[in-house]
Design a protein around this motif. Structure first.
Motif, PDB file in Angstrom:
ATOM      1  N   GLY A   1       0.557  -1.252  -0.006  1.00 13.58           N
ATOM      2  CA  GLY A   1      -0.105   0.014   0.012  1.00 13.58           C
ATOM      3  C   GLY A   1       0.813   1.257  -0.017  1.00 13.58           C
ATOM      4  N   ALA A   2       1.998   1.407   0.855  1.00 17.23           N
ATOM      5  CA  ALA A   2       2.742   2.487   0.974  1.00 17.23           C
ATOM      6  C   ALA A   2       3.490   2.474  -0.347  1.00 17.23           C
ATOM      7  CB  ALA A   2       3.896   2.411   2.085  1.00 17.23           C
ATOM      8  N   ALA A   3       4.029   1.514  -0.993  1.00 16.27           N
ATOM      9  CA  ALA A   3       4.764   1.610  -2.102  1.00 16.27           C
ATOM     10  C   ALA A   3       3.847   1.938  -3.552  1.00 16.27           C
ATOM     11  CB  ALA A   3       5.236   0.207  -2.663  1.00 16.27           C
ATOM     12  N   GLU A   4       2.535   1.767  -3.494  1.00 16.09           N
ATOM     13  CA  GLU A   4       1.904   1.946  -4.456  1.00 16.09           C
ATOM     14  C   GLU A   4       1.400   3.454  -4.418  1.00 16.09           C
ATOM     15  OE1 GLU A   4      -1.913  -0.105  -4.947  1.00 16.09           O
ATOM     16  OE2 GLU A   4      -1.054  -2.057  -5.381  1.00 16.09           O
ATOM     17  N   LEU A   5       1.212   3.894  -3.177  1.00 17.54           N
ATOM     18  CA  LEU A   5       1.085   5.514  -3.023  1.00 17.54           C
ATOM     19  C   LEU A   5       2.314   6.174  -3.208  1.00 17.54           C
ATOM     20  CD1 LEU A   5      -1.077   7.419  -2.151  1.00 17.54           C
ATOM     21  CD2 LEU A   5      -0.547   7.286   0.210  1.00 17.54           C
ATOM     22  N   GLY A   6       3.432   5.619  -3.109  1.00 16.84           N
ATOM     23  CA  GLY A   6       5.070   6.260  -3.408  1.00 16.84           C
ATOM     24  C   GLY A   6       5.195   7.012  -2.199  1.00 16.84           C
ATOM     25  N   VAL A   7       4.961   6.444  -0.880  1.00 15.53           N
ATOM     26  CA  VAL A   7       5.597   7.140   0.267  1.00 15.53           C
ATOM     27  C   VAL A   7       6.424   6.134   1.120  1.00 15.53           C
ATOM     28  CG1 VAL A   7       3.520   8.893   0.642  1.00 15.53           C
ATOM     29  CG2 VAL A   7       3.198   6.523   1.613  1.00 15.53           C
ATOM     30  N   ASP A   8       7.274   6.726   1.821  1.00 17.57           N
ATOM     31  CA  ASP A   8       7.958   5.678   2.716  1.00 17.57           C
ATOM     32  C   ASP A   8       7.162   5.438   3.688  1.00 17.57           C
ATOM     33  OD1 ASP A   8      10.986   4.916   3.932  1.00 17.57           O
ATOM     34  OD2 ASP A   8       9.602   5.992   5.297  1.00 17.57           O
ATOM     35  N   LEU A   9       7.314   3.899   4.025  1.00 17.34           N
ATOM     36  CA  LEU A   9       6.605   3.294   5.024  1.00 17.34           C
ATOM     37  C   LEU A   9       6.652   3.709   6.559  1.00 17.34           C
ATOM     38  CD1 LEU A   9       4.333   0.987   5.694  1.00 17.34           C
ATOM     39  CD2 LEU A   9       6.135  -0.369   6.051  1.00 17.34           C
ATOM     40  N   ASP A  10       7.601   4.229   6.923  1.00 21.80           N
ATOM     41  CA  ASP A  10       7.807   4.984   8.293  1.00 21.80           C
ATOM     42  C   ASP A  10       7.041   6.262   8.212  1.00 21.80           C
ATOM     43  OD1 ASP A  10       9.256   2.639   9.289  1.00 21.80           O
ATOM     44  OD2 ASP A  10      11.148   3.746   9.375  1.00 21.80           O
ATOM     45  N   GLU A  11       7.292   6.959   7.146  1.00 20.57           N
ATOM     46  CA  GLU A  11       6.351   8.351   6.967  1.00 20.57           C
ATOM     47  C   GLU A  11       5.116   8.111   6.804  1.00 20.57           C
ATOM     48  OE1 GLU A  11       5.984  11.572   3.189  1.00 20.57           O
ATOM     49  OE2 GLU A  11       7.810  10.379   3.464  1.00 20.57           O
ATOM     50  N   HIS A  12       4.570   7.129   5.991  1.00 22.86           N
ATOM     51  CA  HIS A  12       3.090   6.690   6.192  1.00 22.86           C
ATOM     52  C   HIS A  12       2.501   6.517   7.705  1.00 22.86           C
ATOM     53  CE1 HIS A  12      -0.407   5.149   4.637  1.00 22.86           C
ATOM     54  NE2 HIS A  12      -0.235   3.887   4.650  1.00 22.86           N
ATOM     55  N   ILE A  13       3.309   5.655   8.214  1.00 22.09           N
ATOM     56  CA  ILE A  13       2.862   5.099   9.521  1.00 22.09           C
ATOM     57  C   ILE A  13       2.920   6.425  10.279  1.00 22.09           C
ATOM     58  CG2 ILE A  13       3.611   3.771  11.580  1.00 22.09           C
ATOM     59  CD1 ILE A  13       4.853   1.719   9.605  1.00 22.09           C
ATOM     60  N   ALA A  14       3.674   7.337  10.432  1.00 21.86           N
ATOM     61  CA  ALA A  14       3.763   8.684  11.225  1.00 21.86           C
ATOM     62  C   ALA A  14       2.466   9.451  10.887  1.00 21.86           C
ATOM     63  CB  ALA A  14       5.065   9.389  10.918  1.00 21.86           C
ATOM     64  N   LEU A  15       2.252   9.490   9.431  1.00 17.63           N
ATOM     65  CA  LEU A  15       0.890  10.288   9.109  1.00 17.63           C
ATOM     66  C   LEU A  15      -0.338   9.598   9.658  1.00 17.63           C
ATOM     67  CD1 LEU A  15       0.249  12.390   6.223  1.00 17.63           C
ATOM     68  CD2 LEU A  15      -1.480  10.822   6.951  1.00 17.63           C
ATOM     69  N   VAL A  16      -0.372   8.492   9.624  1.00 14.76           N
ATOM     70  CA  VAL A  16      -1.319   7.567  10.277  1.00 14.76           C
ATOM     71  C   VAL A  16      -1.732   7.879  11.814  1.00 14.76           C
ATOM     72  CG1 VAL A  16      -2.434   5.324  10.620  1.00 14.76           C
ATOM     73  CG2 VAL A  16      -1.319   5.932   8.274  1.00 14.76           C
ATOM     74  N   ILE A  17      -0.627   7.836  12.421  1.00 13.01           N
ATOM     75  CA  ILE A  17      -0.482   7.886  13.993  1.00 13.01           C
ATOM     76  C   ILE A  17      -1.178   9.428  14.128  1.00 13.01           C
ATOM     77  CG2 ILE A  17       0.970   8.361  15.858  1.00 13.01           C
ATOM     78  CD1 ILE A  17       2.750   6.007  14.850  1.00 13.01           C
ATOM     79  N   GLU A  18      -0.529  10.316  13.300  1.00 12.03           N
ATOM     80  CA  GLU A  18      -0.919  11.797  13.660  1.00 12.03           C
ATOM     81  C   GLU A  18      -2.285  11.961  13.445  1.00 12.03           C
ATOM     82  OE1 GLU A  18      -0.030  16.481  11.788  1.00 12.03           O
ATOM     83  OE2 GLU A  18       1.336  14.589  11.012  1.00 12.03           O
ATOM     84  N   ALA A  19      -2.719  11.424  12.184  1.00 12.74           N
ATOM     85  CA  ALA A  19      -4.130  11.494  11.973  1.00 12.74           C
ATOM     86  C   ALA A  19      -5.121  11.098  12.910  1.00 12.74           C
ATOM     87  CB  ALA A  19      -4.564  11.234  10.531  1.00 12.74           C
TER      88      ALA A  19
END
Length: 196
Positions: A158-176
């Motif tokens: 999912g992160a790869a398809e979106l083109g985002v680093d997995l750690d950055e993705h997790i951080a945004l999910v936690i923040e949201a």
């Protein structure tokens, strides 16, 4: 087009399970954050997250899941972008609905990861998402048997398809998700002193 309040009423009329409702609220808030990040329509993206599993409780079979909701949403006048993304997040529909829109990729990327973040928060001593570290989520991802229903391959893909680093993705999910922690039941527990 229906409003967010209409979408919420629609979702809760079909989904009675509180945990599934919280999952959909999680995906809603994360998609809202991503829409803001990408300069997209926040309401449209948020409603996609809010509605993405609205048929799952009644139609958990993946051959029906998303196809039933697509029909319901079409009848109720929802935007085709929402319907397409919902259909595309079910891998069984990938031949007819490839994830070729940013919204479809974002929904897929945000769906499973919210479950992993929720499960990780709930095993913390304070049961809170507030202050949850990316490294804690990554560590739990490697633990076999933990949150067994969450497909690890989907998290990475999912992160790869979106083109985002997995750690950055997790951080945004936690923040949201932290922004609505109380609604999600993830604001934590407070220790109360025992009276003797």
């Amino acid at each position: 087009m229906p409003t967010r309040d209409d979408a919420y009423r629609f979702m809760t009329s079909h989904v009675k399970n509180e945990n599934l409702q919280k999952h959909m609220l999680s995906v809603e808030v994360v998609l809202r954050f991503y829409a803001r990040k990408y300069g997209e329509d926040e309401e449209l993206w948020a409603m996609t997250g809010l509605l993405h599993d609205c048929d799952y409780e009644e139609y958990p079979d993946l051959r029906e899941h998303t196809r039933v909701s697509a029909q319901w949403l079409r009848e109720d006048g929802y935007d085709e972008q929402i319907i397409y993304a919902i259909l595309a997040h079910n891998d069984l529909n990938i031949a007819t609905h490839p994830r070729n829109t940013l919204l479809a990729r974002a929904l897929y990327a945000c769906d499973e990861i919210t479950g992993m973040v929720t499960a990780t928060a709930l095993v913390r001593p304070n049961k809170s998402i507030l202050g949850l570290e990316v490294s804690s989520v990554r560590k739990k991802m490697k633990t076999k048997g933990f949150a067994a229903g969450v497909n690890r391959d989907d998290l990475v893909k999912g992160a790869a398809e979106l083109g985002v680093d997995l750690d950055e993705h997790i951080a945004l999910v936690i923040e949201a998700m932290s922004s609505i922690a109380a609604t999600l039941g993830l604001a934590g527990i407070t220790e109360t002193a025992s009276l003797s």
